[in-house]
Design a protein around this motif. Structure first.
Motif, mmCIF file in Angstrom:
data_model
loop_
_atom_site.group_PDB
_atom_site.id
_atom_site.type_symbol
_atom_site.label_atom_id
_atom_site.label_comp_id
_atom_site.label_asym_id
_atom_site.label_seq_id
_atom_site.Cartn_x
_atom_site.Cartn_y
_atom_site.Cartn_z
ATOM 1 N N THR A 136 0.829 -1.202 0.000
ATOM 2 C CA THR A 136 0.000 0.000 0.000
ATOM 3 C C THR A 136 0.864 1.253 0.000
ATOM 4 O O THR A 136 0.576 2.220 -0.715
ATOM 5 N N SER A 137 1.920 1.234 0.780
ATOM 6 C CA SER A 137 2.838 2.367 0.814
ATOM 7 C C SER A 137 3.490 2.595 -0.546
ATOM 8 O O SER A 137 3.644 3.734 -0.996
ATOM 9 N N GLY A 138 3.869 1.507 -1.213
ATOM 10 C CA GLY A 138 4.436 1.633 -2.556
ATOM 11 C C GLY A 138 3.440 2.214 -3.532
ATOM 12 O O GLY A 138 3.793 3.060 -4.371
ATOM 13 N N LEU A 139 2.178 1.805 -3.429
ATOM 14 C CA LEU A 139 1.140 2.335 -4.307
ATOM 15 C C LEU A 139 0.930 3.834 -4.078
ATOM 16 O O LEU A 139 0.832 4.610 -5.030
ATOM 17 N N VAL A 140 0.909 4.244 -2.823
ATOM 18 C CA VAL A 140 0.738 5.667 -2.514
ATOM 19 C C VAL A 140 1.953 6.471 -2.978
ATOM 20 O O VAL A 140 1.816 7.572 -3.521
ATOM 21 N N ALA A 141 3.153 5.915 -2.801
ATOM 22 C CA ALA A 141 4.352 6.587 -3.305
ATOM 23 C C ALA A 141 4.313 6.684 -4.826
ATOM 24 O O ALA A 141 4.737 7.688 -5.408
ATOM 25 N N GLY A 142 3.797 5.651 -5.485
ATOM 26 C CA GLY A 142 3.650 5.693 -6.933
ATOM 27 C C GLY A 142 2.680 6.769 -7.374
ATOM 28 O O GLY A 142 2.910 7.480 -8.361
ATOM 29 N N LEU A 143 1.589 6.908 -6.637
ATOM 30 C CA LEU A 143 0.631 7.972 -6.934
ATOM 31 C C LEU A 143 1.284 9.338 -6.773
ATOM 32 O O LEU A 143 1.064 10.246 -7.586
ATOM 33 N N ALA A 144 2.110 9.478 -5.736
ATOM 34 C CA ALA A 144 2.847 10.736 -5.550
ATOM 35 C C ALA A 144 3.790 10.993 -6.720
ATOM 36 O O ALA A 144 3.929 12.126 -7.187
ATOM 37 N N GLY A 145 4.439 9.941 -7.215
ATOM 38 C CA GLY A 145 5.332 10.088 -8.358
ATOM 39 C C GLY A 145 4.596 10.506 -9.612
ATOM 40 O O GLY A 145 5.074 11.346 -10.382
ATOM 41 N N VAL A 146 3.417 9.926 -9.835
ATOM 42 C CA VAL A 146 2.616 10.297 -11.001
ATOM 43 C C VAL A 146 2.174 11.752 -10.887
ATOM 44 O O VAL A 146 2.247 12.523 -11.863
ATOM 45 N N LEU A 147 1.737 12.164 -9.713
ATOM 46 C CA LEU A 147 1.326 13.562 -9.521
ATOM 47 C C LEU A 147 2.510 14.515 -9.639
ATOM 48 O O LEU A 147 2.362 15.642 -10.122
#
Length: 177
Positions: free
Chosen positions: A144-155
């Motif tokens: 889940t943390s990786g997914l949220v970090a990925g979302l931050a990277g996309v943004l």
């Protein structure tokens, strides 16, 4: 964060439709979190050491994906998400962060899952003795943390409008804290 941004840029640059490139980037970030969580759960090495080693490894993957070039020319709607106001004077990323903060607070404070997370954080051995599958919970939390970090990277890619392989350099202390 950098892995997702670089995966997004590399897949879009190779001709993948942009929506699919976002999905692939988020999947890559979740997979990175899963791998780190699995290593931590199986070896019981400190999560700080595993995530710092992962940072070095994933930064290398980002270098392989983008080499020494910049990828941009993203769709205008994507750049608008990162740059324009979304709700009044607040950008989309801030609105999303507030929504995620509220949902995360509710999940952590009002659910059995949240209570398990707090027990593991207080004392993993006590959590094991009380019947909680600590390894599975850690893998789930890191995914889940990786997914949220990925979302931050996309943004972050939306905000910048272009991505280079060194997109995450300089954020190490912010990320660790």
């Amino acid at each position: 964060m950098a892995l997702a941004a670089c995966t997004l840029a590399a897949t879009y640059d190779s001709g993948v439709p942009f929506g699919m490139a976002i999905v692939i980037a988020l999947f890559a970030a979740a997979t990175a979190g899963f791998l780190q969580g699995a290593v931590i759960a199986q070896t019981r090495i400190s999560s700080l050491i595993v995530t710092l080693a992962g940072l070095i490894g994933f930064r290398g993957v980002a270098r392989i994906l983008l080499e020494d070039r910049s990828v941009g020319n993203f769709p205008s709607w994507f750049e608008d998400i990162g740059r324009n106001d979304f709700l009044g004077p607040m950008p989309f990323a801030l609105v999303l962060a507030i929504v995620m903060f509220v949902i995360g607070g509710i999940v952590l404070h009002r659910s059995a899952f949240g209570r398990k997370v707090y027990v593991i954080g207080d004392n993993a051995e006590v959590a094991r003795f009380s019947g909680i599958n600590v390894a599975r919970m850690k893998v789930l939390l890191f995914t889940t943390s990786g997914l949220v970090a990925g979302l931050a990277g996309v943004l972050f890619a939306a905000r910048l409008g272009s991505v280079r392989a060194n997109v995450g350099e300089g954020f190490e202390l912010d990320i660790i804290t």
